[in-house]
Scaffold this motif. Structure first.
Motif, mmCIF file in Angstrom:
data_model
loop_
_atom_site.group_PDB
_atom_site.id
_atom_site.type_symbol
_atom_site.label_atom_id
_atom_site.label_comp_id
_atom_site.label_asym_id
_atom_site.label_seq_id
_atom_site.Cartn_x
_atom_site.Cartn_y
_atom_site.Cartn_z
ATOM 1 N N HIS A 1 0.774 -1.284 -0.018
ATOM 2 C CA HIS A 1 -0.042 0.142 0.075
ATOM 3 C C HIS A 1 0.974 1.199 0.069
ATOM 4 O O HIS A 1 0.192 2.406 0.128
ATOM 5 N N ILE A 2 2.231 1.236 -0.334
ATOM 6 C CA ILE A 2 3.036 2.252 -0.311
ATOM 7 C C ILE A 2 3.655 2.361 -1.616
ATOM 8 O O ILE A 2 4.906 1.957 -1.631
ATOM 9 N N VAL A 3 2.914 2.928 -2.569
ATOM 10 C CA VAL A 3 3.257 2.970 -3.980
ATOM 11 C C VAL A 3 3.047 4.558 -4.671
ATOM 12 O O VAL A 3 1.883 4.959 -3.991
ATOM 13 N N PHE A 4 3.867 5.059 -4.936
ATOM 14 C CA PHE A 4 3.836 6.591 -5.462
ATOM 15 C C PHE A 4 3.626 7.025 -7.066
ATOM 16 O O PHE A 4 3.629 5.905 -7.564
ATOM 17 N N LEU B 1 -3.050 5.706 2.174
ATOM 18 C CA LEU B 1 -1.623 5.530 2.424
ATOM 19 C C LEU B 1 -0.745 6.080 1.644
ATOM 20 O O LEU B 1 0.196 6.581 1.983
ATOM 21 N N PRO B 2 -0.787 5.580 0.233
ATOM 22 C CA PRO B 2 0.096 6.226 -0.775
ATOM 23 C C PRO B 2 0.210 7.762 -0.663
ATOM 24 O O PRO B 2 1.381 8.378 -0.897
ATOM 25 N N GLY B 3 -0.856 8.417 -0.637
ATOM 26 C CA GLY B 3 -0.893 9.932 -0.742
ATOM 27 C C GLY B 3 -0.196 10.420 0.904
ATOM 28 O O GLY B 3 0.557 11.325 0.754
ATOM 29 N N PHE B 4 -0.535 9.512 1.576
ATOM 30 C CA PHE B 4 0.115 10.059 3.033
ATOM 31 C C PHE B 4 1.650 10.040 2.947
ATOM 32 O O PHE B 4 2.407 10.827 3.437
ATOM 33 N N GLY C 1 8.459 3.420 -3.902
ATOM 34 C CA GLY C 1 7.575 2.794 -3.073
ATOM 35 C C GLY C 1 8.427 2.339 -1.830
ATOM 36 O O GLY C 1 9.454 2.554 -1.818
ATOM 37 N N THR C 2 7.570 1.881 -0.593
ATOM 38 C CA THR C 2 8.259 1.605 0.550
ATOM 39 C C THR C 2 8.332 3.067 1.407
ATOM 40 O O THR C 2 8.091 3.909 0.667
ATOM 41 N N TYR C 3 8.738 2.928 2.576
ATOM 42 C CA TYR C 3 9.144 4.195 3.300
ATOM 43 C C TYR C 3 10.458 4.447 3.357
ATOM 44 O O TYR C 3 10.938 5.219 4.306
#
Ligand code: PMP
Ligand code: GLN
Length: 380
Positions: free
Chosen positions: A202-205, A285-288, A312-314
């Motif tokens: 869920h962490i893709v930009f 989550l991506p936007g955040f 992606g990732t943090y």
């Protein structure tokens, strides 16, 4: 009595080493990947509520059924892919335990497992403990793309498993549809199992979408997906994750899981089931995190570090070639001591001596932490 180590080349993980240093020197800690803010208080309240509602004894071995149903629903909605909650989904103690069980259930002495380096650190020890041999396919910076011909050459009769990780920690890249189609073609009509570590799904930009193995039917049929609520709901310390796979694979997985932990803590499972049924929490989550990535990169744009924005990732890689030719481990340690800023050297994720002059920084931090870290980075 002396016993030879089963893991002679393994020491304490870099995450523990850097956390310890960060604490000792009172540094801003962008090393280990975890948010420095709390999960939604509603989710915390749901755990308390579950504890007051009798969810205090063993969960079913494969996990709380409401949570498995909520996960199945998520796969239906997001990927139009069906995993049966009864037979195809198991709740695990983080993705780490899912990965360990999937490897232990299939890898035996003499088997080879292909991984892509730089790789997250828990794959190789699990392979080694089961007598397997890790075959590393190296990805070269700055774009770290996979050369599928190299993968093809690495495959032979001993290849039991291929482990992929998309979005990939530590490099912040994502696999494209083309990558997964290549993987599907390479493994078609073979007995190779794919273990897909999708903890950052869920962490893709930048408007890209996550390409799960479950989107590709032939690949899905031979794949495990390992996932983690820790990344998605800002609670890495709860260590709740899950694993999805077709029944035949999951049957074997559960034989290991049931004697590894049997089941994991029950109240968090009940709370996560309720929370997961509200898709906004993961859809936002991506936007955040993209906002955090962009803030961090904007704040350090005039620094002497060079970067390609994480996809992606943090995590964000920063190249320090313009600053020093020091080894990355030495530099990471020196920055903690002299600048009170902790990061992770990229070289530890390889299996050979390598220095790309790159450090990994975690941007799952409050804006204030990111600003204070950037102030330091701009002085380096
Ligand atoms: N895979 C990757 C790529 C990770 O970054 C992590 C940890 N953060 C894990 C697996 C393990 O996840 P968990 O903390 O849920 O065990
Ligand atoms: N996944 C975290 C990271 O990459 C580390 C978790 C751990 O320390 N095992 O920073």
């Amino acid at each position: 009595m002396q016993h030879p180590s089963k893991l002679p080349r393994i020491g304490t993980t870099i995450f523990t080493v850097m956390n310890h240093l960060a604490k000792k020197y009172d540094a801003i800690n962008l090393s280990q990947g975890f948010p420095d803010f709390d999960p939604d208080s509603r989710l915390i309240d749901l755990v308390t509520k579950a504890m007051h509602s009798g969810y205090n004894q063993y969960a079913p071995m494969a996990g709380n059924m409401e949570l498995r149903e909520a996960i199945a629903k998520k796969y239906d909605v997001l990927y139009q892919s069906s995993y049966h909650p009864e037979t195809d989904i198991t709740i695990t103690a983080g993705a780490t335990q899912a990965i360990f069980c999937a490897i232990s259930a299939f890898v035996k002495s003499g088997d080879e497992v292909i991984i892509f380096r730089p790789a997250y650190d828990c794959y190789e020890p699990a392979i080694a403990l089961n007598g397997g041999k890790t075959i590393s396919v190296t990805l070269d910076g700055p774009d770290y793309q996979v050369n599928w011909n190299t993968v093809k050459e690495a495959i032979n009769d001993h290849t039991k498993m291929i482990i992929i990780n998309t979005p990939q920690n530590p490099i912040g890249t994502i696999f494209s549809e083309k990558d997964l189609l290549q993987l599907q073609a390479l493994t078609k009509d073979t007995n190779i199992i794919v273990l897909s570590d999708e903890v950052y799904e869920h962490i893709v930009f930048d408007g890209e979408t996550h390409k799960s193995v479950c989107l590709f039917p032939d690949l899905k049929a031979r794949s495990f997906v390992a996932a983690s609520f820790g990344k998605t709901f800002h609670n890495t310390g709860w260590k709740v994750g899950y694993c999805c796979a077709p029944k035949a694979l999951m049957d074997e997985f559960r034989k290991v899981h049931q004697f590894n932990v049997f089941c994991i803590n029950h109240p968090t499972q009940k709370a996560l089931a309720d929370y997961l049924n509200e898709p906004d929490h993961y859809l936002e989550l991506p936007g955040f995190y993209q906002k955090k990535r962009d803030l961090f990169l904007d704040l350090i744009k005039t620094s002497r570090f060079r970067f390609t924005p994480s996809k992606g990732t943090y995590f964000q890689l920063l190249d320090y070639s313009a600053i020093t030719d020091e080894g990355d481990v030495d530099l990471a340690k020196r920055l903690v001591k002299e600048k009170q800023l902790a990061s992770i050297p990229l070289s530890v994720f390889y299996n050979k001596e390598i220095n790309n002059n790159v450090l990994r920084f975690c941007f799952a931090k409050t804006d204030d932490t990111l600003k204070r870290a950037a102030d330091i980075i701009n002085t380096i």
